[in-house]
Design an enzyme around this catalytic site. Sequence first.
Site, mmCIF file in Angstrom:
data_model
loop_
_atom_site.group_PDB
_atom_site.id
_atom_site.type_symbol
_atom_site.label_atom_id
_atom_site.label_comp_id
_atom_site.label_asym_id
_atom_site.label_seq_id
_atom_site.Cartn_x
_atom_site.Cartn_y
_atom_site.Cartn_z
ATOM 1 N N ASP A 15 57.192 40.430 22.200
ATOM 2 C CA ASP A 15 56.360 40.161 23.340
ATOM 3 C C ASP A 15 56.976 39.906 24.645
ATOM 4 O O ASP A 15 58.374 40.469 24.512
ATOM 5 C CB ASP A 15 55.409 38.689 22.758
ATOM 6 C CG ASP A 15 56.640 37.878 23.087
ATOM 7 O OD1 ASP A 15 57.657 38.196 22.550
ATOM 8 O OD2 ASP A 15 56.740 36.310 23.286
ATOM 9 N N SER A 62 55.208 33.953 28.428
ATOM 10 C CA SER A 62 55.396 35.344 27.034
ATOM 11 C C SER A 62 54.623 36.045 26.430
ATOM 12 O O SER A 62 54.270 36.562 26.797
ATOM 13 C CB SER A 62 55.426 32.783 26.077
ATOM 14 O OG SER A 62 55.694 33.664 24.710
#
Length: 462
Positions: A250, A106
Amino acid sequence: MTLIKSISGIRGTIGGKVGDNLTPVDAVKFASAYGTFLKQNSNKDKLKVVIGRDARISGPMIHNLVMNTLLGLGIDVIDLGLSTTPTVEIAVPLENADGGIILTASHNPKQWNALKLLNAKGEFLSGDDGAKILEIADAEAFDFSDVDSLGEITINDSYMDIHIDEVLNLPLVDAEAVAKRKYKVVVDAVNSSGGIIIPNLLEQMGVEVVKLYCTPNGDFPHNPEPLKEHLGDICKLVLEEKADFGIVVDPDVDRLAFISNDGEMFGEEYTLVACADYVLSKTPGNTVSNMSSSRALRDITNKHNGSYQASAVGEVNVVELMKTTNAIIGGEGNGGIIYPELHYGRDSLVGVALFLTYLANQEKTVAELRVSYPQYYMSKNKIELTPQIDVDAILTAMTEKYKNENITTIDGVKIDFAENWVHLRKSNTEPIIRIYTEAATQQEADKLALRIIDEIKAIAGI
């Protein structure tokens, strides 16, 4: 501590020693535990798992290790290759698969990677299921298949396009209205898979795209967490290009932040607020976010005569409460949009499409839209944990100290004062205690945070 085993998966830094870092041995071990768990909970002769990864450098190595481990367990693999977290979540039910794995750390820096684990609905595993997988891994209770029963790999690289189609087909997404506005948007995808899928979505909505860090080579040009201090380049480029706004995602494309046309942060907390304002204006209903998210969502929900509730931190907790309350939109204040009309997972594509449609129907710039919302400011701080710090004792002491206030203890301690709030909790993914505060001004939020930090240090004797 660089290998973090939690109910939501396994995360760690590449290299180093087995059990201390995310080594090839650890990747195989936890993929084996996940596959074994699926087999123990199924009556099927043959299972199927969808796998995708973000663009980080270690991705291909971890990808091959995990895929071939599942084959060794006799499980078939649908290999999406370079993908996004929400894309894999959508693919699992569409493929009638028994689960899914997303290989991504992530927002963590490039030295990290992780295995995020999904159930047959394409949703993150429950806490109980995650705990069972950790038990299987600890016991190394694996039973691999014989040579005639190995799994097979099917490559399917079409799912990012399928994901875009699914988003564009949503009733509240109006690509034609957006195209008429002839928007110009800058995209910072931190050189991961968002650099492919977000520009493609925008172009199909008739938006002119200016790409910044959209080459999916895993060479992150800045810290990949979409926070203000990391986004100077796109803020500058939005002004230089005279763009309508900027989009930041992201590496695995489940967090979404906007840059206003004035080069300022729209505020990651307000991504969900803006999308919810639009959805609620068309389909009134309830909303959910986590306890560390802004009060602004509550205010917007009340404006539309809906009911707002807060869950414990963690996507699986938000989703569970959304289902219980029949929420029509929800998510997390870190820029995560969950829109059940498509699927129960944080999805930047849904956020982008809803936001653009809403903007196209407003006679406002992005900056003007932002100031139209209730103004709250957050301060996000943390204290590094050491073995000497008893976090539970600290939280108990703070609960006692503020027992006359409105306190919630389902996830750490949240103290709701009349004009502001503070949330204290131990991180699930890092060895820290988080201190989040929110108030009507940044100065008040920072001041409250400093006061609470001083109180914690006094209790802990540090």
